[in-house]
Design a protein around this motif. Structure first.
Motif, PDB file in Angstrom:
ATOM      1  N   SER A 100      31.529  39.534  32.673  1.00  0.00           N
ATOM      2  CA  SER A 100      30.645  40.581  33.186  1.00  0.00           C
ATOM      3  C   SER A 100      29.641  39.965  34.159  1.00  0.00           C
ATOM      4  O   SER A 100      29.498  38.738  34.228  1.00  0.00           O
ATOM      5  CB  SER A 100      29.878  41.224  32.027  1.00  0.00           C
ATOM      6  OG  SER A 100      28.973  40.263  31.481  1.00  0.00           O
ATOM      7  N   ASN A 101      28.928  40.821  34.892  1.00  0.00           N
ATOM      8  CA  ASN A 101      27.880  40.320  35.791  1.00  0.00           C
ATOM      9  C   ASN A 101      26.841  39.514  35.012  1.00  0.00           C
ATOM     10  O   ASN A 101      26.370  38.481  35.488  1.00  0.00           O
ATOM     11  CB  ASN A 101      27.201  41.471  36.532  1.00  0.00           C
ATOM     12  CG  ASN A 101      28.047  42.004  37.666  1.00  0.00           C
ATOM     13  OD1 ASN A 101      29.141  41.520  37.931  1.00  0.00           O
ATOM     14  ND2 ASN A 101      27.545  43.021  38.333  1.00  0.00           N
ATOM     15  N   ALA A 102      26.496  39.970  33.826  1.00  0.00           N
ATOM     16  CA  ALA A 102      25.502  39.257  33.016  1.00  0.00           C
ATOM     17  C   ALA A 102      26.010  37.870  32.628  1.00  0.00           C
ATOM     18  O   ALA A 102      25.271  36.883  32.701  1.00  0.00           O
ATOM     19  CB  ALA A 102      25.156  40.067  31.768  1.00  0.00           C
ATOM     20  N   ALA A 103      27.282  37.787  32.244  1.00  0.00           N
ATOM     21  CA  ALA A 103      27.857  36.493  31.861  1.00  0.00           C
ATOM     22  C   ALA A 103      27.966  35.567  33.067  1.00  0.00           C
ATOM     23  O   ALA A 103      27.700  34.363  32.966  1.00  0.00           O
ATOM     24  CB  ALA A 103      29.223  36.692  31.216  1.00  0.00           C
ATOM     25  N   ILE A 104      28.345  36.125  34.205  1.00  0.00           N
ATOM     26  CA  ILE A 104      28.425  35.322  35.438  1.00  0.00           C
ATOM     27  C   ILE A 104      27.042  34.813  35.809  1.00  0.00           C
ATOM     28  O   ILE A 104      26.864  33.642  36.153  1.00  0.00           O
ATOM     29  CB  ILE A 104      29.049  36.143  36.581  1.00  0.00           C
ATOM     30  CG1 ILE A 104      30.514  36.459  36.282  1.00  0.00           C
ATOM     31  CG2 ILE A 104      28.934  35.398  37.915  1.00  0.00           C
ATOM     32  CD1 ILE A 104      31.146  37.473  37.221  1.00  0.00           C
ATOM     33  N   ALA A 105      26.048  35.686  35.722  1.00  0.00           N
ATOM     34  CA  ALA A 105      24.670  35.297  36.051  1.00  0.00           C
ATOM     35  C   ALA A 105      24.208  34.150  35.153  1.00  0.00           C
ATOM     36  O   ALA A 105      23.614  33.175  35.640  1.00  0.00           O
ATOM     37  CB  ALA A 105      23.735  36.500  35.914  1.00  0.00           C
ATOM     38  N   ALA A 106      24.497  34.240  33.882  1.00  0.00           N
ATOM     39  CA  ALA A 106      24.084  33.194  32.944  1.00  0.00           C
ATOM     40  C   ALA A 106      24.801  31.884  33.252  1.00  0.00           C
ATOM     41  O   ALA A 106      24.171  30.821  33.276  1.00  0.00           O
ATOM     42  CB  ALA A 106      24.369  33.635  31.510  1.00  0.00           C
ATOM     43  N   GLU A 107      26.093  31.960  33.526  1.00  0.00           N
ATOM     44  CA  GLU A 107      26.861  30.742  33.774  1.00  0.00           C
ATOM     45  C   GLU A 107      26.443  30.054  35.074  1.00  0.00           C
ATOM     46  O   GLU A 107      26.363  28.832  35.144  1.00  0.00           O
ATOM     47  CB  GLU A 107      28.359  31.050  33.824  1.00  0.00           C
ATOM     48  CG  GLU A 107      29.204  29.805  33.963  1.00  0.00           C
ATOM     49  CD  GLU A 107      30.672  30.041  33.650  1.00  0.00           C
ATOM     50  OE1 GLU A 107      31.498  29.341  34.255  1.00  0.00           O
ATOM     51  OE2 GLU A 107      30.977  30.904  32.810  1.00  0.00           O
ATOM     52  N   LEU A 108      26.171  30.849  36.116  1.00  0.00           N
ATOM     53  CA  LEU A 108      25.813  30.272  37.421  1.00  0.00           C
ATOM     54  C   LEU A 108      24.298  30.146  37.611  1.00  0.00           C
ATOM     55  O   LEU A 108      23.852  29.722  38.673  1.00  0.00           O
ATOM     56  CB  LEU A 108      26.420  31.117  38.552  1.00  0.00           C
ATOM     57  CG  LEU A 108      27.944  31.202  38.574  1.00  0.00           C
ATOM     58  CD1 LEU A 108      28.411  32.085  39.718  1.00  0.00           C
ATOM     59  CD2 LEU A 108      28.568  29.818  38.657  1.00  0.00           C
TER      60      LEU A 108
END
Length: 147
Positions: A100-108
């Motif tokens: 999800s966008n939230a997971a991508i944001a956290a990872e990057l």
């Protein structure tokens, strides 16, 4: 108070409704100025004159992120993987991984809003209709070591 609503606000709302096309969300420029940083997007929709105001009232049209390109700009041909920046390539790979966008944001280590903008840019650059299409694109164009 009894009776129908009256006053400047009602007259402005009536004029906005009269100028709006079906499905449009029109507002005054003041609304767009107050919504700065909200993630909402607006485009110029002209001006209307009202007797009660000293000058014309600037209007804006609320738009979805899928329509952020200027209306008069010709649509470019769909690009390939080379059309994406390194960060956009990372984002599209993570989309393909089902994040999800939230997971991508956290990872990057980015804000969700920044990821949302990357996704919008990816869809525009590749002329894709959805995240699912971006995931399929990523899989089709994966290198020998994966996406």
């Amino acid at each position: 108070m009894r009776g129908p609503p009256a006053g400047l606000t009602v007259r402005v709302a009536t004029q906005l409704a009269a100028h709006a096309r079906r499905g449009d969300i029109l507002a005054s420029r003041l609304v767009a100025d107050l919504a700065t940083g909200s993630g909402l997007h607006f485009t110029d929709a002209g001006r209307i004159a009202l007797e009660d105001l000293d000058g014309p009232l600037a209007l804006v049209l609320a738009t979805s992120e899928q329509h952020l390109e200027p209306a008069g700009r010709p649509k470019s041909k769909a690009g390939g993987p080379a059309a994406l920046t390194a960060r956009e390539s990372e984002v599209v790979s993570l989309i393909a991984a089902g994040k999800s966008n939230a997971a991508i944001a956290a990872e990057l280590r980015l804000s969700e809003h920044t990821v949302k903008r990357h996704v919008a840019n990816i869809l525009l650059k590749l002329d894709l209709p959805s995240r699912a299409a971006a995931a399929a694109f990523s899989v089709r164009h994966a290198g020998p070591d994966g996406p």
